[in-house]
Structure formats: structure tokens, C-alpha cells
Design a protein around this motif. Sequence first.
Motif, PDB file in Angstrom:
ATOM      1  N   ILE A 171       0.885  -1.329  -0.069  1.00 60.95           N
ATOM      2  CA  ILE A 171       0.228  -0.029  -0.060  1.00 60.95           C
ATOM      3  C   ILE A 171       0.836   1.184  -0.042  1.00 60.95           C
ATOM      4  O   ILE A 171       2.066   1.160   0.373  1.00 60.95           O
ATOM      5  N   ILE A 277     -10.231   8.370   1.385  1.00 60.55           N
ATOM      6  CA  ILE A 277     -11.120   7.554   0.475  1.00 60.55           C
ATOM      7  C   ILE A 277     -12.226   6.905   1.521  1.00 60.55           C
ATOM      8  O   ILE A 277     -11.720   6.586   2.531  1.00 60.55           O
ATOM      9  N   ASN A 403     -15.471   4.123  -5.272  1.00 57.38           N
ATOM     10  CA  ASN A 403     -15.303   3.322  -4.447  1.00 57.38           C
ATOM     11  C   ASN A 403     -16.366   2.101  -3.997  1.00 57.38           C
ATOM     12  O   ASN A 403     -17.246   2.099  -4.532  1.00 57.38           O
ATOM     13  N   HIS A 432     -11.775   1.405  -7.115  1.00 59.16           N
ATOM     14  CA  HIS A 432     -10.744   0.779  -5.927  1.00 59.16           C
ATOM     15  C   HIS A 432     -11.161  -0.660  -5.328  1.00 59.16           C
ATOM     16  O   HIS A 432     -10.490  -1.082  -4.599  1.00 59.16           O
ATOM     17  N   TRP A 437      -7.021   0.082  -1.347  1.00 55.78           N
ATOM     18  CA  TRP A 437      -7.887   1.186  -1.042  1.00 55.78           C
ATOM     19  C   TRP A 437      -9.256   0.853  -0.784  1.00 55.78           C
ATOM     20  O   TRP A 437      -9.882   1.959  -0.243  1.00 55.78           O
TER      21      TRP A 437
END
Length: 567
Positions: A171, A277, A403, A432, A437
Motif C-alpha cells: 500500500i 477515501i 469506491n 478501487h 484502497w
Amino acid sequence: MSPSLPFLRIPKTAQLVVVTDLEQESFPVIHLKKLFPGRDFVVVSPRDFKIGDWKKADKNFEGFIYLEEKENQLFPVKQPSENKIQLLEDGFQIQTVKWQEIPLILLLGGGRPGLIYAVNELSQKILSYQGEEIIIPKIDLEQSPLLPYRLLWTWDHSTNWYLEQVGIQEIGAMNYYSKPPEGFLEDYFRLIDFMSLNRIGGVTIYGFLRDCHGGIEAAQKLCKYAAERGVRILPGVGINAYGGIYWEGNHRYNLTQWLRQRPELKAVLGAPAAFSIPDLPPLWFPENQYTDTACPSKPENARYHEEAIAWLAETFMIGGINFETGDYGVCQCEECSRRRKENSTWSLQDMALLYPHLFSAARNQRQDLWLVSEAYWDNLLNRQVLQSLEELPDEAIYQFCFNRSYWPRLKTDLTKEYVQGLPRSKNIFRTHMGSQWNRERYELVADRFAEMMQLAFKSGMKGATIFGEVSAFSVVNEVNYLAFARFGYQPTLTWEKFIEKDLGPLFGGKLATEIYLRLLTVPFQKAILDQAIGEAREMSRSLSGEQYRRWIWLQNRLMQKKAMTVD
């Protein structure tokens, strides 16, 4: 594909004539030869080819294979028009015909990707073996993708396709590269091979250029390797952010080097560099050179980036560019504040100011580039926010990220009529989901990827991008990638057919696949995990090869979950 009568039986002593404009050492020719081990190959150009020369040339002569991309040069003008097909770049045709009584196998691609897909189709689904003979059935097949843009998205530091090396990360957006220098090509060569085999058209790479993993020379090798295999490399570039065009190193197009020489051109950020996010806690970046940001209102910065983009397109065999202006803060200097009122972590108005000139700089060097503009996340259904895109060129591809938490709304509200009303005509998803994420880097999301590609097709979107950082040795990620690839090329596919035809051979059949997918998602409870481990062990007993390996991987995954479960 239904069974067909044999068209050609090729014994081990056979001679095959490959008619092609490609070099003998080109990847498609080498790849084709590997399908016919031990056979004698003669390669000739269509311009030099005379069928009469081969009718009695060699007693072992069996037939022709015509291998070509872009256009059919073998048939003369007087041939029927149906033999002069126009294919998309990644479309292909495979056909068996008798030409003056001699067997001919046509493998035609609209471009290099389509030709590679044709050879792969021949290898994976058409050829069969009887003893030492290779059997070619009668075939007349033409395929083209219903969604033209099928892309993977990666950071160099967290793309882990070569697993036998140190320095692996999972990440981060502004990380040091901690693998050995050769790790960059080791990772991406393997990723490219998988993409070429599974009809995924291109990959975005942030961290494309770093001194510590080979700089210009390594990047050029990667581009050449990918182009030969029909995969587009799209360097991810930060305009006034993210290191600029040369992510890290002592190079004039590295943004930090530029701003050290011209500190008065720096941006004035209103807060420390960070982004948030919805499906992940806030991520703060350490203050270092990676967060250096230039002011978009300064004309010197605009000219600098135009020059850098032209250099990038001229120096490398790239297939496109993925553009961002940074998503961790916008400049709040007096000039920028007068020009626009946005005060978020990105600015569509900054894009409208800069991108037209940058796109022109790239196109002046390479006409066929995919110019992908990030339109950022969870805003596709907000027309008011997207109005600034009306000032951007229609030729580019506009990429809307979303997302996991936004996905239910997209599924419900995105319609064909809405997409037709978007400011630009070429729009794609980026998600994502299935990545770190959204806390799903190793989770099964194949069904969502299938639904996403079906929604793209039904609504008029032109494709999608997913993360491609995890090696397909991780079986759950392999399944995710295959769902994305198959439904991207053919979104009219059904989930049932996908399980039967695509996944079934990987796990031992349709029923075995359904069991495998169920076991991948069992809850974190020791008793249930014990039962699942036993079931997976039993399923693996009668298998071998890669099927067995996939079931062993599952057992290990379930055992890991069990070990991490707290009583």
C-alpha cells in the motif's frame, strides 16, 4: 466452441510455410512456432509468395499459415470482398480454407493485440493432439471486443508479480522503491505476459521512471517487451504533482529537480498533503520530496510540462499516458484562488487549464496514444461537478474512479441516457474495489467486476480500469482478473458460462469451481474454517498440475485465516 471435423493433421515431420510480413524473430512468429514443436518452418513475405512454388516443393509440406496484422495482403484484389475484413485493433479472425487445394490457416489481427489473441486462441481452444499429430479442426471465427478499453492500474512499488524478492510493499502512494533494481522488470514482464494471454489492453504505471530501478533504459525495455505482446504501457504522470513525468531521479523532468531550481514556482497548499477515501481511514503522507507540488497558474510550469510530455512520447514506445493533477491538495496561492474557488484535494478546473496543450504535445509525437484523464472518484453522477470537463478535448478518455461504497448507487442510477449526456464521449470506469484502497486486495470481487463490465456496456461507457498489482499466483486475484478480462471483451457473457467455460478447467469442473468460490468466502470462525480446509483437501486428492496447485493455495489461505482468528 463446438467440436468440428479435422481440417488438417500435422505429423511431427511436417513442413509448414508461414506467410507474414513480420520478422522471423518477432514475438508472434516465435509464439506460433512453439505451438508446433519439431516441425520445419519456412517464413516468407506475402509479396514474395507464389503458391505454385510450394505445390511440389517438399514431400513433407503440409500447408500454409498466414499470420498478419492490420490488413490482409495475401488475397489479391479480385478475391471476394468477404476475405478483406476490417478488424478493430484487438479483434481477430481465424479461418481454415483450401487455397488451390492446399490447406491454409489464416490468423489475422486488426493490430498487434488482435494477432496475439488469435495465436492464443489457436493454442488454448483450437489445437488438439492425437499421439504425435497436431489436429486443426475446421474453423471460421471472428471476435472483437465490445468494450475497447480494458486497463490495469499499478504503482511500481506495490506491484508484486515476482514473489522471490525482498522489498515487497502492499500500500502507499508516495513510497520509496525498496526492491532490487531488477525487480521492476521482473514484476512487469510477468504482468505483461498475463495481460497478453488474457486480452487486457494496457497498464498504467506510476513510478514508470525511477533511477533506482533502471531509469530510461529499463523503461524502454519494458515498452518494447509490451508492444511486441500487444499490451500498451501508459506511464502515470503527475502534472504539477506526483514527481512530474520522471517520478524519482536526477533528471530534468523530475518535478523536485525543477522546483529546486525554481522555488518561486511551487504551489501553496492549504493543508498537509493527504487524501481520504470513503472505504479507508485517512492516509497522511510524510513530508518529503514526493509531495512537492507546482503552481498550475504559473505559465513556466505549463511550458515545462508540455516539453516533458513531448519528450516522454518521443523517447518511449508507449501506448498512452494516464494524466493526474494530484489528489492530495490544490494550490491556494492568490492567483489560483482568483481563478477558481475549489478547495478540495483535486481540481477539474486545473485540468481544463492545462490538459489541452499537454494532449497536443503528446499527439504531435504519437498519434495513436490512449490519453487517459483521471476525473477522480465518486463523482460520476454529479453533473454539476463535471461541468469543467466540457472545456477538455473530446479525443481523450475520461476515467471516473469509484469506491465500493459508491457502487450500489452506480448500479441503480447510471443509465445510457445519463452517459450520453456526459461532457465528453469516451468515458470509462476505474474502481478501487478489489484493492488495498477498499481493504479488498486479496478478496473475491469477481462477481462485481463482471457486473461492472456489463453495466459499462449497457450504459455506453467504453471500458474500465482495475488494480493489477497482485500476482495471479494468488488464485483469488487470478479469478478477479479473469472476470474483468472475459466480461470486458464480451460483456454479454453470463456468469454461468464464465464458471463453466473459463473457470471450470482451472479447478476441475463447474461443480468444483462453485465449491472453490464458496470456500473463498467462508467467515472467520475456526470451526467453519476447519471444515472448509477439510473440504478443500478432499477436493484436491484426485487432481494434479495447476488444478492441484490452486486447491493447495486455497488450503493455505484458509489455514492463514484460521491462524489469524482470535478465540
